[in-house]
Design a protein around this motif. Sequence first.
Motif, PDB file in Angstrom:
ATOM      1  N   CYS A 195       0.840  -1.206   0.000  1.00 23.49           N
ATOM      2  CA  CYS A 195       0.000   0.000   0.000  1.00 23.49           C
ATOM      3  C   CYS A 195       0.874   1.254   0.000  1.00 23.49           C
ATOM      4  O   CYS A 195       0.593   2.227  -0.722  1.00 23.49           O
ATOM      5  CB  CYS A 195      -0.920   0.000   1.218  1.00 23.49           C
ATOM      6  N   PHE A 196       1.947   1.199   0.785  1.00 21.83           N
ATOM      7  CA  PHE A 196       2.891   2.316   0.804  1.00 21.83           C
ATOM      8  C   PHE A 196       3.582   2.457  -0.552  1.00 21.83           C
ATOM      9  O   PHE A 196       3.694   3.561  -1.103  1.00 21.83           O
ATOM     10  CB  PHE A 196       3.917   2.098   1.917  1.00 21.83           C
ATOM     11  N   PHE A 197       4.052   1.341  -1.135  1.00 27.94           N
ATOM     12  CA  PHE A 197       4.721   1.402  -2.438  1.00 27.94           C
ATOM     13  C   PHE A 197       3.796   1.972  -3.512  1.00 27.94           C
ATOM     14  O   PHE A 197       4.209   2.780  -4.345  1.00 27.94           O
ATOM     15  CB  PHE A 197       5.170  -0.006  -2.877  1.00 27.94           C
ATOM     16  N   ILE A 198       2.546   1.541  -3.495  1.00 26.82           N
ATOM     17  CA  ILE A 198       1.586   1.992  -4.514  1.00 26.82           C
ATOM     18  C   ILE A 198       1.283   3.480  -4.343  1.00 26.82           C
ATOM     19  O   ILE A 198       1.252   4.252  -5.314  1.00 26.82           O
ATOM     20  CB  ILE A 198       0.305   1.145  -4.447  1.00 26.82           C
ATOM     21  N   SER A 199       1.049   3.888  -3.100  1.00 31.26           N
ATOM     22  CA  SER A 199       0.757   5.295  -2.830  1.00 31.26           C
ATOM     23  C   SER A 199       1.950   6.183  -3.172  1.00 31.26           C
ATOM     24  O   SER A 199       1.804   7.233  -3.821  1.00 31.26           O
ATOM     25  CB  SER A 199       0.378   5.462  -1.355  1.00 31.26           C
TER      26      SER A 199
END
Length: 662
Positions: A195-199
């Motif tokens: 989720c962090f990588f995508i955001s």
Amino acid sequence: MQLLIKKTLQEMRAYLADALSKKWRIIVGCLVSVILFVLSCHYLFEGFNKRFFVYSALCLLTGAFLILPRLKRWYLAFSVVAVYLIFVPRKMFIHIELPCHDLKHLLPVAELPNLFIILLVYAVLLLLFQRVKYAFAGGGIVLLCLTLINYYCFLFRGDGLSFPDLTAVGTAVSVLGNYRLTMNSELWYTILYFCFFISFGFWCDIPFKGKWYHLSVTAVSLCGILLFYYFWNMSGYLERNYLQGHYWVAGENQQMNGFLLGFGLSMKEMKMEKPSGYSKEQLLEVGRNAADSYRSPVSTDTKPSIIFIMNEAWSDLRVLGNLETTEPFMPFFDSLEGSVVKGNAFVKVLGGKTANSEFEALMGDSLAFLSPTAIPYSLQVNHDMYSMARVLKDQGYQTMAMHPSEAAAWNRGKVYEYFGFDEYIDVTKFQTPYLYPYERVFLSDECNFNEIIWQFEHKEEGSPLFLFDVTIQNHAEYYGGIDMPISILTVGATPAEEAGDLLNVATYVNLMKITDDAFADMISYFETVEEPVILCMFGDHQPSLGDSFYNAMYADSGLTQEEQAGRKYITPYVIWANYDATFPDYGDMSANYLGAALLECAGVELPPYYQYLMQLHEQYPVISYQTVTDNENDESIRYYQMLQYNHLMERDYLRELFSVTP
């Protein structure tokens, strides 16, 4: 300096004002952070430790990147993209692996190919969407989906996702409702990181537009794809570092190679080129011609029970050259006469990959048409197909597979179902516990052969039995641990005392004598049985015995390196019957012919595919990689490749070519 500071502060105020002006983004960002934090506390909270502060920061940053506007200064944007590419792919690689296994078995040289595959995903998406934010965020979404699928494959079946699984999506969807999707802490930690990588990825972008921007992006993307192609196919990195599929036990491939590399290797090793001129009409004509021209050399009105034994590392080292021992180590095999045919089986593996010899013998297909690193049991065999078992089952045989080890080894539990075996007897189902002698740490051939006898005596009344057995006694390593009455005298022209450490060779020849004695006892039993029985035993491969042995064996032999290497791929085979029979003298043959030859000797009906094989054997007794390369334009080889492609690669294969029933 004061002006620069003042200007920077003004830009920061403007940037924050822009961020705060988008109230819907603030609401979404805060909501995402809160939801992620609550879920993280549920799955991960174990006190206020390091992980707590890490996942708290990840929750906060994931929401923050949804709120903050993208950077408009090109040099800042490029810096952020560089930070992303330096930081994210390696962290992503680690968290792709951790839900399924720790990293202690991962080969150090496997990390680089995994990172290249992640970068390839970015490059392809950048080429398609032309924006960095879509490439980074989309890449994260794609890789997260693959990670989740891989995790649940591990959870449900003990093995990860491989390329052949994509050909069975319909089956997977149909049975998905039978499983309960669960979440463990490590999986959630990976999801949170993603989720962090995508955001973070969606926040990254290059603030340019126009023709030159798109040309530049296209060029960068294509360069990345071409760089990967060079690395994967031309650099030799995989070959130099012995990176290949590992399929001995479920999950081993990913533990050693990592998920993405393991998946990529399964795709590379699954490939079989469709032969030129391939068509089902052509195949049907080949089958008709084979049936019209085939004449069985064996005539019998009986349906004998058929016992087919692939003996682990059973071989006669005398095929390498001169090997003198204090007493014979295969005396019974050497003396066997009567209704018998013996010869050399040419296999395509040395010291391992047992399942590949098994595949050739049971299927009639040849590894010569596949990648040298392919393991069909783990890659190509992923649907119901015709093997010896199904051919005999159609003719009223009870079919059974047996192996004194775990069912999961080489994926046999699934493969034998695909092959049509009625039953698989692994070590947990053996019925003769009082006859469980071990040799070193492996169940002995004596026990294995006694189990064959027990299963034969308890087979279905009135039905002939087809039993395929894989032994394990002679598995590597050869370190002593047994009585060794036989000693080595001479290797090649070298006295044993001058040939170096030969403990492994002495251990091995003594194991061959133990097998020979057990084989003699089994033959003695079946000689007393009134019911007709035909038995075949062959070796799956030779053992790998080390340079000192081979150097001594080949010293002053006059053999070329190719000839020396070729002799390491020869094992014996024997076909014997307990009734009067005259068998063809097959001579040497590669393992892909063994099953068809055994069926021919048993006098059962052969489907057109096996009829074609027995006719091909007369022209090419040994099918090897070199045979195929040297004769790629030969019509007979091309037809064989067509038949195998249909048999192995087509789910809607031409049943009439491989079956004796309409």
